[in-house]
Design an enzyme around this catalytic site. Structure first.
Site, PDB file in Angstrom:
ATOM      1  N   GLU A 291       0.884  -1.099   0.058  1.00  0.00           N
ATOM      2  CA  GLU A 291       0.065   0.212  -0.081  1.00  0.00           C
ATOM      3  C   GLU A 291       0.903   1.161  -0.186  1.00  0.00           C
ATOM      4  OE1 GLU A 291      -2.391  -0.237   3.355  1.00  0.00           O
ATOM      5  OE2 GLU A 291      -3.286  -2.175   2.957  1.00  0.00           O
TER       6      GLU A 291
ATOM      7  N   GLY B 157       2.141   4.700  -0.639  1.00  0.00           N
ATOM      8  CA  GLY B 157       1.500   6.276  -1.148  1.00  0.00           C
ATOM      9  C   GLY B 157       2.626   7.154  -1.311  1.00  0.00           C
TER      10      GLY B 157
ATOM     11  N   CYS C  27      -3.688  33.531   9.197  1.00  0.00           N
ATOM     12  CA  CYS C  27      -3.465  33.954  10.409  1.00  0.00           C
ATOM     13  C   CYS C  27      -3.081  33.098  11.681  1.00  0.00           C
ATOM     14  CB  CYS C  27      -4.952  34.913  10.507  1.00  0.00           C
ATOM     15  SG  CYS C  27      -4.952  36.242   9.480  1.00  0.00           S
ATOM     16  N   GLU C  28      -2.120  32.529  11.324  1.00  0.00           N
ATOM     17  CA  GLU C  28      -1.502  31.596  12.468  1.00  0.00           C
ATOM     18  C   GLU C  28       0.104  31.840  12.398  1.00  0.00           C
ATOM     19  OE1 GLU C  28      -3.270  28.970  14.150  1.00  0.00           O
ATOM     20  OE2 GLU C  28      -5.069  28.945  13.220  1.00  0.00           O
TER      21      GLU C  28
HETATM   22  C1  LIG Z   1      -3.489   1.956   6.067  1.00  0.00           C
HETATM   23  C2  LIG Z   1      -2.511   2.702   5.394  1.00  0.00           C
HETATM   24  N1  LIG Z   1      -1.922   2.270   4.089  1.00  0.00           N
HETATM   25  C3  LIG Z   1      -0.928   2.945   3.434  1.00  0.00           C
HETATM   26  C4  LIG Z   1      -0.981   4.066   3.868  1.00  0.00           C
HETATM   27  C5  LIG Z   1       0.407   4.757   2.852  1.00  0.00           C
HETATM   28  O1  LIG Z   1       1.575   5.253   3.711  1.00  0.00           O
HETATM   29  P1  LIG Z   1       2.581   5.992   2.904  1.00  0.00           P
HETATM   30  O2  LIG Z   1       2.083   6.955   2.054  1.00  0.00           O
HETATM   31  O3  LIG Z   1       3.471   6.287   3.779  1.00  0.00           O
HETATM   32  O4  LIG Z   1       3.247   5.034   1.983  1.00  0.00           O
HETATM   33  C6  LIG Z   1      -1.181   4.581   5.001  1.00  0.00           C
HETATM   34  C7  LIG Z   1      -0.758   5.942   5.452  1.00  0.00           C
HETATM   35  O5  LIG Z   1       0.092   6.031   6.434  1.00  0.00           O
HETATM   36  C8  LIG Z   1      -2.063   3.802   5.668  1.00  0.00           C
HETATM   37  O6  LIG Z   1      -2.733   4.487   6.948  1.00  0.00           O
END
Ligand SMILES: Cc1ncc(COP(=O)(O)O)c(C=O)c1O
Ligand SMILES: N[C@@H](CCCC[NH3+])C(=O)O
Length: 433
Positions: free
Chosen positions: A292, A294, A362-363
């Protein structure tokens, strides 16, 4: 309308960052960022399709020796155009909401079959939508959620394929806000309790215990924590097989980090190391591997282009105020995250300026960098915040009633507006008087 741009010079291997000076002006692949800013305004997110595809292919090649599916984590960057680009390369998707499910449906409907659904707070309407879309796997994060899944599967007349997302109690060595694999975190189910829960799931015909999943956090640079977590998962799978479960999937989650600094970074080596560590932990385990990622796919393929509004001094401090703010890129404010900031015109001299680069919100937390030394910039100059492709646009907000930026995808010799800039009308549309 997509626009043709001059073809970039042929490259055998895209560099880890697609943003480079050509004739002293920053380009993204073949596209001149100064012209993009003139045409589309700023703040503006710009992405390289070539780099996104390259990162995806690096992952695929690293795991080529075993059956796997790369389920890109939609939350990192949920642009429909980017999801479609990845789906065409046979990506699956990791989602965490009904909204992300709808994004996958809209981007590339056949990819719904390759969706894994994570998240600790799934609601009935989201579970029903995912059941009816026949997704690949529910990553269940609590016993209560498993009971609800069984009830909804019966109501929808579907058998729900599920994995328990186990919490392996492994320290991920990352920022505490994005670490998820310790028992003190809200994520997953205590790995020691998992075997009994799988056993109880056998009592209903509406649940199919199809896999085990784990995700220990994000922006993890060492591979040892991934390996430790997966070793525990592999041993759990062996026990589950002894208990008679037909486990077909092992989901190793995401989390592989990138280099946000100015140092040389070799993503191919990084992902190869990661793949070797995971493969070693899996040993003889033959379940189909789900991944997974990202950030690794999208972070360095994107950048945020912004214009300097003012340069001001307060006492001894200098502030560079840009037209992008924390609502456009919240990572520095949220995690003190580092993003390289470079001027659009390649500096000729050696002079520098040390300043805080801040937004108009505004922070006092609205900063991109503190005490950063960079070539001198003046009002109206353009600067680029690098490595903003992941958790940039997807974490934007309308705070201070600021419209969200536009997004551009550079795809070979074509430049595409993939999201128009929000207007005041967009901002006010849901409100009632
Ligand atoms: C369940 C799950 N899968 C995958 C990711 C993707 O993580 P990353 O973008 O660090 O690869 C995340 C984010 O942390 C997540 O919560
Ligand atoms: N939003 C974080 C990562 C969190 C990943 C989601 N679990 C970041 O910008 O780095």
């Amino acid at each position: 309308m997509p626009k043709k741009i001059a073809a970039p010079p042929p490259e055998t291997q895209p560099s880890p960052r697609p943003f480079a000076y050509r004739n002293r002006l920053l380009h993204c692949d073949g596209a001149d960022l100064t012209s993009l800013a003139a045409e589309h305004g700023t703040p503006l997110y710009v992405y390289s399709a070539q780099q996104i595809s390259h990162r995806f292919q690096l992952f695929a090649e690293a795991f080529a020796s075993r059956p796997h599916t790369i389920c890109y984590a939609v939350k990192a960057n949920s642009s429909l155009a980017i999801l479609r680009l990845l789906a065409k390369q046979r990506a699956g998707f990791d989602i965490v909401s009904g909204g992300e499910l709808e994004r996958v449906r809209k981007a590339h409907k056949p990819a719904l079959k390759k969706v894994v659904f994570s998240g600790v707070g799934k609601q009935i309407w989201e579970i029903d939508a995912a059941l009816n879309a026949d997704i690949l796997l529910f990553n269940v994060e609590s016993e209560a959620e498993l009971h609800l899944l069984a009830a909804r599967a019966e109501a929808c007349n579907k058998v729900a394929p599920f994995a328990l997302r186990v919490n392996p109690d492994v320290f991920a060595e990352t920022h505490p806000y994005i670490s998820t694999g310790l028992s003190e975190h809200k994520f997953g189910i205590d790995i020691k309790a998992a075997r009994a829960i799988y056993r109880s799931a056998k009592k209903t015909k509406w649940l199919d215990p199809a896999g085990v999943s784990v995700h220990i956090g994000s922006q993890i640079r060492k591979v040892d924590p991934f390996a430790a977590a997966l070793t525990r998962v592999t041993s759990l799978i062996a026990d589950l097989r002894k208990d008679g479960h037909n486990i077909r999937y092992v989901d190793a989650g995401g989390g592989l980090g990138v280099d946000y600094g100015a140092t040389a970074f070799d993503p191919a080596k990084q992902v190869a190391k990661y793949a070797a560590a995971l493969t070693k932990s899996l040993g003889e385990e033959s379940a189909h591997l789900l991944l997974e990622p990202g950030r690794f796919i999208i972070a360095q393929a994107g950048a945020l282009l912004t214009r300097v509004l003012y340069v001001k001094k307060n006492g001894t401090k200098t502030f560079i105020i840009t037209d992008a703010g924390m609502n456009d890129l919240i990572r520095p404010a949220l995690y003190h995250a580092h993003h390289e900031i470079i001027p659009i015109k390649q500096p000729t001299g050696k002079s520098t300026l040390t300043a805080d680069i801040v937004g108009p919100v505004c922070e006092s937390g609205d900063f991109f960098a503190r005490d950063r030394t960079l070539p001198p910039v003046k009002p109206n100059d353009l600067v680029l915040l690098l490595d903003a492709g992941a958790y940039g646009m997807s974490q934007t907000s309308n705070y201070n009633s600021r419209p969200r930026p536009a997004e551009i995808l550079i795809d070979g010799d074509i430049t595409k507006l993939i999201r128009r800039r929000e207007t005041m009308r967009d901002l006010l549309a849901p409100e009632l008087l």
